[in-house]
Design an enzyme around this catalytic site. Sequence first.
Site, PDB file in Angstrom:
ATOM      1  CB  THR A 222      32.526  34.644  -9.729  1.00 48.77           C
ATOM      2  OG1 THR A 222      31.967  33.526  -9.049  1.00 48.77           O
ATOM      3  CG2 THR A 222      31.951  34.752 -11.120  1.00 48.77           C
ATOM      4  CG  ASP A 253      24.746  34.291 -10.408  1.00 51.72           C
ATOM      5  OD1 ASP A 253      25.429  33.545  -9.657  1.00 51.72           O
ATOM      6  OD2 ASP A 253      25.101  35.444 -10.706  1.00 51.72           O
TER       7      ASP A 253
HETATM    8  N1  ASP Z   1      27.613  33.801  -8.322  1.00 50.77           N
HETATM    9  C1  ASP Z   1      28.433  32.638  -8.160  1.00 50.77           C
HETATM   10  C2  ASP Z   1      27.563  31.469  -7.806  1.00 50.77           C
HETATM   11  O1  ASP Z   1      26.656  31.621  -7.020  1.00 50.77           O
HETATM   12  C3  ASP Z   1      29.473  32.821  -7.113  1.00 50.77           C
HETATM   13  C4  ASP Z   1      30.199  34.137  -7.101  1.00 50.77           C
HETATM   14  O2  ASP Z   1      29.913  35.020  -7.889  1.00 50.77           O
HETATM   15  O3  ASP Z   1      31.088  34.293  -6.288  1.00 50.77           O
HETATM   16  O4  ASP Z   1      27.819  30.394  -8.271  1.00 50.77           O
END
Ligand code: ASP
Length: 356
Positions: A222, A253
Amino acid sequence: MKSIAPIFLVFFWLLSCHQSQNQGKIDQGFSSLEKLETKPKSFAIVIHGGAGTILRENMSAEQERQYRDKLEEAIKVGHQILKDGGSSLDAVERTINVLEDSPLFNAGKGAVLTNEGTAELDASIMDGKTLNAGASAGTKTVKNPISLARVIMEKSPHVMMASQGADIYANEQGLSIVDPSYFIVENRVQSLKRLQEAEKKKKTSQKQGFYDSKIKDSKFGTVGCVALDKNGNLAAGTSTGGMMNKRWGRVGDSPIIGAGTYANNSTCGVSCTGWGEFFIRGMVAYDISALMAYKGMTLKEAAKEVIQKKVPEMGGDGGLIAIDKTGEVVMEFNTAGMFRASMNDQGDLYIGMFSE
Ligand code: ASP
């Protein structure tokens, strides 16, 4: 009565002198505060490209160079905007656009794939000055989801739009629309295959631990950015493809204001990355701001409390980047590594990937 009248007169004269002296002090207070407000503050920018099992031994020198170059290219775009007196919102959006366009990260092109082999993208942005926010979830055709989040914030009466409706709105607003295949890159196709094979094996051999570790690593990459501009305005944004092999319209999130993204000029701006389900339940981004506002913690203390204690105690992992209203930068994670970079108003550049 007549004889004490002059005493009263003197008393009132003394009282009015005292009040005007105090008035002077208060006015002085205001004017120096005003000076403080109008004086250009220091500016700063910080980015992340996801947290997870990022280990030096798993990365070739060439891969490391590619990540470093892209992080540097992206942060310099935002830094230049801030240096020229631009807004933190512009810095956050443009910086994230660079990371979204790079296949290296799990956002925009190169996003992880769903169970059906498609990309479903989530993003959010928040303006610390007005507490306005915008977010989109599960879009399939919007080239730069962070730009859609900003348009939702600035042009629509809503905070969040999802799926097809969000794609339609992006088109109506003249944002760049691409064929869903634009996001798909070969190494994500291979990773999905491997994960789905592991899932099948798990069903037959019950290798729960093995499968869980695959799941844990199926969501990182992300991207996020937090910036403080010369006017003292904070902004934060996050963009992601979410979790590999996700189904049933799963949303993490990243597009949830308060969980993956939060900004408030009176405290800080935050962008998170990690196992989204835990970041939602922990309201992580807002929690940092709340610990500062209600408990008087520093940004550093709040980030440590949440990322090193609260999230792991719940069973989650990940990290965050943040800047407080004075320009203090924090990059906190409880995973092996986190792609990250920061720059201050002196132009000092820091790039990190592994834990140091
Ligand atoms: N937080 C993101 C999600 O759960 C994934 C990530 O941050 O790598 O969709």
